[in-house]
Design an enzyme around this catalytic site. Structure first.
Site, PDB file in Angstrom:
ATOM      1  N   MET A 154      -4.001 -11.169  10.508  1.00  0.00           N
ATOM      2  CA  MET A 154      -4.985 -10.722  11.383  1.00  0.00           C
ATOM      3  C   MET A 154      -4.915  -9.509  12.462  1.00  0.00           C
ATOM      4  O   MET A 154      -5.608 -10.522  13.458  1.00  0.00           O
ATOM      5  CB  MET A 154      -6.893 -12.169  12.080  1.00  0.00           C
ATOM      6  CG  MET A 154      -7.499 -11.792  11.724  1.00  0.00           C
ATOM      7  SD  MET A 154      -8.708 -10.208  11.062  1.00  0.00           S
ATOM      8  CE  MET A 154      -8.436 -11.315   9.043  1.00  0.00           C
ATOM      9  N   GLY A 155      -3.982  -8.934  13.017  1.00  0.00           N
ATOM     10  CA  GLY A 155      -3.962  -7.731  13.741  1.00  0.00           C
ATOM     11  C   GLY A 155      -5.194  -7.078  14.003  1.00  0.00           C
ATOM     12  O   GLY A 155      -5.598  -7.431  12.845  1.00  0.00           O
ATOM     13  N   ARG A 156      -4.564  -5.411  14.347  1.00  0.00           N
ATOM     14  CA  ARG A 156      -5.312  -5.125  14.314  1.00  0.00           C
ATOM     15  C   ARG A 156      -6.135  -4.629  12.835  1.00  0.00           C
ATOM     16  O   ARG A 156      -7.117  -4.259  12.387  1.00  0.00           O
ATOM     17  CB  ARG A 156      -5.219  -3.621  14.835  1.00  0.00           C
ATOM     18  CG  ARG A 156      -5.006  -3.270  17.148  1.00  0.00           C
ATOM     19  CD  ARG A 156      -4.019  -2.722  16.574  1.00  0.00           C
ATOM     20  NE  ARG A 156      -2.666  -3.258  16.936  1.00  0.00           N
ATOM     21  CZ  ARG A 156      -1.994  -3.500  18.158  1.00  0.00           C
ATOM     22  NH1 ARG A 156      -2.365  -2.948  19.178  1.00  0.00           N
ATOM     23  NH2 ARG A 156      -0.889  -3.286  17.712  1.00  0.00           N
ATOM     24  N   ILE A 157      -5.147  -4.063  11.751  1.00  0.00           N
ATOM     25  CA  ILE A 157      -5.181  -3.799  10.801  1.00  0.00           C
ATOM     26  C   ILE A 157      -6.623  -4.674   9.617  1.00  0.00           C
ATOM     27  O   ILE A 157      -7.150  -4.365   9.044  1.00  0.00           O
ATOM     28  CB  ILE A 157      -4.360  -3.067   9.852  1.00  0.00           C
ATOM     29  CG1 ILE A 157      -3.648  -2.321  10.337  1.00  0.00           C
ATOM     30  CG2 ILE A 157      -4.536  -2.912   8.389  1.00  0.00           C
ATOM     31  CD1 ILE A 157      -1.996  -1.317  10.069  1.00  0.00           C
ATOM     32  N   THR A 236      -0.349  -3.488   1.778  1.00  0.00           N
ATOM     33  CA  THR A 236      -0.139  -1.773   2.092  1.00  0.00           C
ATOM     34  C   THR A 236       0.674  -1.872   3.666  1.00  0.00           C
ATOM     35  O   THR A 236       0.776  -1.583   4.437  1.00  0.00           O
ATOM     36  CB  THR A 236      -1.342  -0.736   2.915  1.00  0.00           C
ATOM     37  OG1 THR A 236      -2.350  -2.195   3.901  1.00  0.00           O
ATOM     38  CG2 THR A 236      -2.220  -0.505   1.815  1.00  0.00           C
ATOM     39  N   SER A 237       1.347  -3.108   3.436  1.00  0.00           N
ATOM     40  CA  SER A 237       2.036  -3.648   4.596  1.00  0.00           C
ATOM     41  C   SER A 237       3.905  -3.532   5.001  1.00  0.00           C
ATOM     42  O   SER A 237       4.132  -1.724   4.801  1.00  0.00           O
ATOM     43  CB  SER A 237       1.865  -4.940   4.497  1.00  0.00           C
ATOM     44  OG  SER A 237       2.182  -6.113   3.955  1.00  0.00           O
ATOM     45  N   ARG A 238       4.556  -3.686   3.643  1.00  0.00           N
ATOM     46  CA  ARG A 238       5.668  -3.280   3.992  1.00  0.00           C
ATOM     47  C   ARG A 238       5.579  -3.901   2.779  1.00  0.00           C
ATOM     48  O   ARG A 238       5.954  -5.061   1.949  1.00  0.00           O
ATOM     49  CB  ARG A 238       6.842  -4.039   4.799  1.00  0.00           C
ATOM     50  CG  ARG A 238       6.596  -3.790   5.927  1.00  0.00           C
ATOM     51  CD  ARG A 238       6.932  -1.980   5.974  1.00  0.00           C
ATOM     52  NE  ARG A 238       7.307  -0.848   7.139  1.00  0.00           N
ATOM     53  CZ  ARG A 238       6.707  -0.229   7.810  1.00  0.00           C
ATOM     54  NH1 ARG A 238       5.461   0.316   6.889  1.00  0.00           N
ATOM     55  NH2 ARG A 238       6.800   0.054   8.662  1.00  0.00           N
ATOM     56  N   GLU A 267      11.976   1.599  -1.428  1.00  0.00           N
ATOM     57  CA  GLU A 267      11.102   3.274  -1.907  1.00  0.00           C
ATOM     58  C   GLU A 267      12.049   3.923  -1.278  1.00  0.00           C
ATOM     59  O   GLU A 267      13.448   3.971  -0.555  1.00  0.00           O
ATOM     60  CB  GLU A 267      10.042   2.500  -0.044  1.00  0.00           C
ATOM     61  CG  GLU A 267       9.142   2.213  -0.556  1.00  0.00           C
ATOM     62  CD  GLU A 267       8.265   2.273   1.184  1.00  0.00           C
ATOM     63  OE1 GLU A 267       7.996   3.258   1.516  1.00  0.00           O
ATOM     64  OE2 GLU A 267       7.452   1.308   0.793  1.00  0.00           O
ATOM     65  N   HIS A 285       2.978   4.834  -0.141  1.00  0.00           N
ATOM     66  CA  HIS A 285       3.502   4.562   0.819  1.00  0.00           C
ATOM     67  C   HIS A 285       2.174   5.963   2.067  1.00  0.00           C
ATOM     68  O   HIS A 285       3.413   5.882   2.431  1.00  0.00           O
ATOM     69  CB  HIS A 285       4.660   4.111   1.426  1.00  0.00           C
ATOM     70  CG  HIS A 285       4.860   4.236   2.638  1.00  0.00           C
ATOM     71  ND1 HIS A 285       6.101   2.632   3.194  1.00  0.00           N
ATOM     72  CD2 HIS A 285       4.299   3.256   3.949  1.00  0.00           C
ATOM     73  CE1 HIS A 285       5.806   2.852   4.462  1.00  0.00           C
ATOM     74  NE2 HIS A 285       4.607   2.894   4.732  1.00  0.00           N
TER      75      HIS A 285
HETATM   76  C1  DGY Z   1       3.345   2.379  10.029  1.00  0.00           C
HETATM   77  O1  DGY Z   1       2.630   3.429  10.644  1.00  0.00           O
HETATM   78  O2  DGY Z   1       4.128   1.856  10.053  1.00  0.00           O
HETATM   79  C2  DGY Z   1       3.517   3.211   8.115  1.00  0.00           C
HETATM   80  O3  DGY Z   1       3.789   2.412   7.373  1.00  0.00           O
HETATM   81  C3  DGY Z   1       3.377   4.129   8.561  1.00  0.00           C
HETATM   82  O4  DGY Z   1       2.268   5.127   8.440  1.00  0.00           O
END
Ligand code: DGY
Length: 325
Positions: A154-157, A236-238, A267, A285
């Site tokens: 629950m950070g910014r994103i 969408t993280s890592r 990747e 990515h």
């Molecule tokens: C980040 O900023 O860490 C993304 O994976 C690339 O924008």
């Protein structure tokens, strides 16, 4: 004399111009990036490095960066930099948060919607001329509205994704190493739950954690087994936060319904089984990849580097302990 700065890979030209006003810039104006050996060689004699997530700054490499004062990563994630090693050596490390929050949350939601409503399958179906007639369950997917969204991190994103979920009248569960302030929970309508409840109750699970030792393979075979059979996973993280082989198996066996993936373990290599499946939407990515945001990220990294070189605290400094070294 102006300080020397290495830019390891192509960035937006405005950022290079800004750097050139204050520094002697060694610009690698290419998308290929540097080999580890080239990175070592070009970093020699530099005071600053503007890097990207594809540049690995291991403790060993950092040990060779004599004279470098700052590594300014053009990314919010900084798992490519050994922060402890940089701090020990008095190298300031900065990232590019905030400017990409909404853009990344948009892509997470785009993947969620695309996976749930089978948008990519639909596109392929029409594009390949297979569409002959309307039928009652043609490409019937899953509703998103009024379902339960489980957010890891629950950070910014994570918060920006929660706001989007609220817009779709979703019930919002979250899990994080640290609980969010009560006021934020109330504002966003969030319910803090343990990992098992999130995995067992969410219809959609979306990952917004940084990659570190405690999040590597956060989602593995056991966690996938705890998800509902109609669950949809979005990452969408890592990539290494998910055991990609285990996820591919689970999707192939329809143990969960679908996934939307923007990041991968190795990747640009993608697990071959994922490439064969219809119930996964794959993007390369591009979470923060809007023109506006990537320009802002380039500029912010340049500003971080220049602040450090001028003896000021970079706006997005990750290791303030290194300031006094
Ligand atoms: C980040 O900023 O860490 C993304 O994976 C690339 O924008």
């Amino acid at each position: 004399m102006k300080p020397a700065v290495l830019v390891t890979k192509r960035i937006f030209p405005e950022a290079v111009e800004l750097l050139r006003q204050h520094a002697e810039v060694d610009y690698v104006d290419s998308d290929d990036g540097l080999t580890p050996e080239e990175l070592d060689r070009r970093a020699r004699g530099k005071r600053g490095i503007v890097s990207q997530l594809t540049d690995q700054f291991t403790a060993e490499r950092i040990g060779r960066l004599a004279g470098v004062r700052v590594i300014a990563n053009v990314a919010v994630g900084f798992d490519n930099v050994d922060l402890a090693a940089a701090t020990r050596q008095g190298i300031l490390v900065a990232n590019t948060p905030d400017v990409l929050t909404d853009t990344t949350a948009d892509l997470a939601f785009a993947l969620l919607l695309a996976a749930a409503r089978r948008v990519v399958e639909g596109h392929r179906f029409v594009h390949s001329g297979q569409w002959r007639r309307w039928t009652i369950d043609l490409l019937a997917g899953h509703d998103v509205h009024h379902k339960t969204l489980g957010i890891f991190g629950m950070g910014r994103i994570g918060q920006a994704v929660a706001r989007r979920g609220a817009g779709f009248s979703m019930r919002l569960l979250y899990h994080d190493a640290r609980r969010a302030p009560e006021a934020l929970e109330r504002e966003l309508g969030l319910e803090f739950v343990d990992q098992a409840r999130l995995l067992g109750e969410a219809d959609f699970i979306t990952l917004h954690v940084p990659l570190n030792d405690s999040t590597r393979k956060l989602i593995g075979p056991a966690e996938l087994r705890q998800m509902k059979p109609h669950a949809i996973l979005v990452n969408t993280s890592r990539g290494p936060v998910v055991d990609e082989a285990a996820l591919a198996q689970a999707l192939a066996a329809h143990a969960i319904a679908a996934a939307g993936l923007d990041v991968f373990e190795n990747e640009p290599h993608v697990h071959p089984l994922l490439l064969e499946l219809d119930n996964v939407v794959l993007t390369p990515h591009i979470g923060s990849a809007s023109v506006e945001t990537r320009r802002k990220m380039s500029l912010l990294a340049a500003e971080n580097a220049l602040a450090a070189l001028a003896g000021r605290r970079p706006p997005n400094l990750l290791n303030p302990e290194a300031m006094s070294k």
